[in-house]
Scaffold this active site. Structure first.
Site, PDB file in Angstrom:
ATOM      1  N   CYS A 113       0.835  -1.207   0.000  1.00  0.00           N
ATOM      2  CA  CYS A 113       0.000   0.000   0.000  1.00  0.00           C
ATOM      3  C   CYS A 113       0.874   1.264   0.000  1.00  0.00           C
ATOM      4  O   CYS A 113       1.732   1.436   0.858  1.00  0.00           O
ATOM      5  CB  CYS A 113      -0.924  -0.001   1.208  1.00  0.00           C
ATOM      6  SG  CYS A 113      -1.987   1.448   1.225  1.00  0.00           S
ATOM      7  N   ARG A 151      -7.920  -2.960 -11.667  1.00  0.00           N
ATOM      8  CA  ARG A 151      -8.677  -1.983 -12.450  1.00  0.00           C
ATOM      9  C   ARG A 151      -9.137  -2.552 -13.786  1.00  0.00           C
ATOM     10  O   ARG A 151     -10.196  -2.181 -14.289  1.00  0.00           O
ATOM     11  CB  ARG A 151      -7.807  -0.729 -12.646  1.00  0.00           C
ATOM     12  CG  ARG A 151      -7.521   0.007 -11.338  1.00  0.00           C
ATOM     13  CD  ARG A 151      -6.348   0.944 -11.481  1.00  0.00           C
ATOM     14  NE  ARG A 151      -5.164   0.206 -11.918  1.00  0.00           N
ATOM     15  CZ  ARG A 151      -4.081   0.778 -12.458  1.00  0.00           C
ATOM     16  NH1 ARG A 151      -4.034   2.076 -12.614  1.00  0.00           N
ATOM     17  NH2 ARG A 151      -3.057   0.024 -12.831  1.00  0.00           N
TER      18      ARG A 151
HETATM   19  C1  LIG Z   1      -8.230   2.407  -5.308  1.00  0.00           C
HETATM   20  C2  LIG Z   1      -7.256   1.289  -5.043  1.00  0.00           C
HETATM   21  C3  LIG Z   1      -7.282   0.633  -3.819  1.00  0.00           C
HETATM   22  C4  LIG Z   1      -6.376  -0.410  -3.560  1.00  0.00           C
HETATM   23  N1  LIG Z   1      -6.441  -1.078  -2.355  1.00  0.00           N
HETATM   24  C5  LIG Z   1      -5.605  -2.127  -2.115  1.00  0.00           C
HETATM   25  C6  LIG Z   1      -5.712  -2.906  -0.922  1.00  0.00           C
HETATM   26  O1  LIG Z   1      -6.573  -2.681  -0.053  1.00  0.00           O
HETATM   27  N2  LIG Z   1      -4.828  -3.925  -0.755  1.00  0.00           N
HETATM   28  C7  LIG Z   1      -3.880  -4.232  -1.690  1.00  0.00           C
HETATM   29  O2  LIG Z   1      -3.094  -5.155  -1.484  1.00  0.00           O
HETATM   30  N3  LIG Z   1      -3.782  -3.542  -2.832  1.00  0.00           N
HETATM   31  C8  LIG Z   1      -4.626  -2.510  -3.077  1.00  0.00           C
HETATM   32  N4  LIG Z   1      -4.556  -1.843  -4.269  1.00  0.00           N
HETATM   33  C9  LIG Z   1      -3.620  -2.309  -5.323  1.00  0.00           C
HETATM   34  C10 LIG Z   1      -4.307  -3.327  -6.245  1.00  0.00           C
HETATM   35  O3  LIG Z   1      -4.628  -4.505  -5.552  1.00  0.00           O
HETATM   36  C11 LIG Z   1      -3.383  -3.702  -7.423  1.00  0.00           C
HETATM   37  O4  LIG Z   1      -2.188  -4.211  -6.912  1.00  0.00           O
HETATM   38  C12 LIG Z   1      -3.080  -2.488  -8.322  1.00  0.00           C
HETATM   39  O5  LIG Z   1      -4.247  -1.759  -8.626  1.00  0.00           O
HETATM   40  C13 LIG Z   1      -2.413  -2.946  -9.629  1.00  0.00           C
HETATM   41  O6  LIG Z   1      -3.237  -3.841 -10.316  1.00  0.00           O
HETATM   42  P1  LIG Z   1      -4.139  -3.371 -11.581  1.00  0.00           P
HETATM   43  O7  LIG Z   1      -3.203  -2.652 -12.543  1.00  0.00           O
HETATM   44  O8  LIG Z   1      -4.682  -4.657 -12.116  1.00  0.00           O
HETATM   45  O9  LIG Z   1      -5.184  -2.435 -11.036  1.00  0.00           O
HETATM   46  C14 LIG Z   1      -5.424  -0.788  -4.535  1.00  0.00           C
HETATM   47  C15 LIG Z   1      -5.422  -0.118  -5.782  1.00  0.00           C
HETATM   48  C16 LIG Z   1      -6.308   0.906  -6.040  1.00  0.00           C
HETATM   49  C17 LIG Z   1      -6.265   1.582  -7.402  1.00  0.00           C
END
Ligand SMILES: Cc1cc2nc3c(=O)[nH]c(=O)nc-3n(C[C@H](O)[C@H](O)[C@H](O)COP(=O)(O)O)c2cc1C
Length: 322
Positions: A100, A226
């Site tokens: 995070c 996302r």
């Molecule tokens: C709004 C938001 C909230 C997120 N909250 C968490 C979370 O609570 N725990 C976590 O491990 N990752 C969290 N992430 C990261 C996502 O799990 C993921 O690793 C990141 O978005 C990259 O993956 P993607 O490109 O498929 O979105 C968050 C990402 C976003 C954008």
């Protein structure tokens, strides 16, 4: 291969997990194999059961998919105690968040800032591993580093040594934030370095992205965040490709039906002053692939009126042109 639904604080809540799982359901099983809760912040105290149940109502067993409980913190004993509690409440696995990037979280020594403290990561993972039954897997989610992409190999090694069962790698440093690109080849280095299963994460928005990520990371397993919000049938499309059957893309009318149900559920769950917020948030992601989402967003953006939004959604469901 397995598809993980990414934890996303403030976005992937119970109604969102339910909806995405419903969209991803197959005649046999589900295209989403693993879900993870939004992070639960652990300071020094054992949390009451209601906190776990609020984050993870699936622990009550009424849903047809299961969810790993994600913990975030830096106190190994407190994390271990709470991990045991989550396992006792029925969590199928515990996930630990070392990724995070939020300032408030990092200031309190949680999330990505621990990527510079490999010894502490080792201590946390081993304490949590010892605290939960051997039958409860412990997974860990990391980024490639804090300021630089420089700590992933030593952290991965420590995490494996500490007894973790799986490692999810968001292929960016904390400083990289959420901006493209994701550095998938770094995941391949990790994969060659450790033996536990590695799951690739970051910037997979389409089937083509998945195939490239798979090639560059060497991981068949992927975590979608996302990308799945922007294309809710992405898990279905990937599984169809892998298993060699046809996937008919979900059209806007189909999506609107799920949005309607999602809107009803979130309206029940959150206070009236937030009516429509979760729907609007999701439309923001959907706009990437569906012009109709943008149109809908424009028309409801100033409304908090349940009936107005329901009627507007209903129009998209019955509109045969879509
Ligand atoms: C709004 C938001 C909230 C997120 N909250 C968490 C979370 O609570 N725990 C976590 O491990 N990752 C969290 N992430 C990261 C996502 O799990 C993921 O690793 C990141 O978005 C990259 O993956 P993607 O490109 O498929 O979105 C968050 C990402 C976003 C954008």
């Amino acid at each position: 291969m397995r598809i993980f639904l990414a934890p996303m604080e403030g976005v992937v809540d119970h109604p969102m997990r339910r909806t995405l799982n419903a969209i991803s359901s197959l005649p046999k099983g589900n295209a989403i194999d693993v879900c993870v809760t939004e992070f639960i912040r652990i300071s020094d105290q054992p949390l009451p059961s209601r906190v776990f149940l609020r984050s993870c109502p699936e622990l009550l067993g009424k849903d047809n998919y299961s969810v790993r409980v994600q913990l975030l913190g830096s106190n190994p004993e407190a994390l271990a105690l709470n991990a045991r509690k989550a396992a006792q409440l029925g969590a199928p696995a515990i996930d630990l968040n070392f990724g995070c990037p939020a300032k408030t979280v990092n200031k309190n020594k949680g999330g990505a800032c621990l990527l510079d403290e490999t010894t502490l990561i080792y201590e946390i993972v081993s304490k949590v591993r010892e605290a939960v039954p051997a039958t409860t897997p412990v997974s860990v989610k990391i980024r490639l580093g804090y300021q630089e992409r420089d700590s992933y190999l030593r952290n991965a090694e420590a995490i494996e040594k500490a007894g973790a069962n799986e490692l999810v790698v968001h292929a960016r440093s904390k400083s990289d934030g959420y901006s493209p690109p994701a550095y998938w080849p770094c995941i391949s280095e990790i994969k060659q370095h450790i033996k536990i299963p590695v799951i690739a994460n970051g910037e997979v928005w389409s089937l083509d992205d998945y195939l490239l990520c798979r090639k560059q990371s060497g991981c068949a397993d992927v975590m979608l965040g996302r990308g799945l919000l922007a294309k809710p049938d992405l898990a279905l499309a990937i599984k169809a490709h892998i298993n060699g059957y046809q996937h008919i893309p979900l059209n806007w009318r189909g999506i609107a039906q799920y949005l309607y149900q999602f809107f009803l559920e979130t309206s029940e769950l959150y206070p009236a002053k937030y009516t429509g917020n979760r729907l609007k948030q999701w439309l923001h992601y959907l706009q990437r692939n569906y012009p109709e989402a943008q149109k809908l967003f424009k028309e409801i953006k100033h409304s908090r009126e349940r009936i107005y939004i329901q009627n507007r959604l209903q129009r998209d469901i019955t509109n045969k042109a879509q």
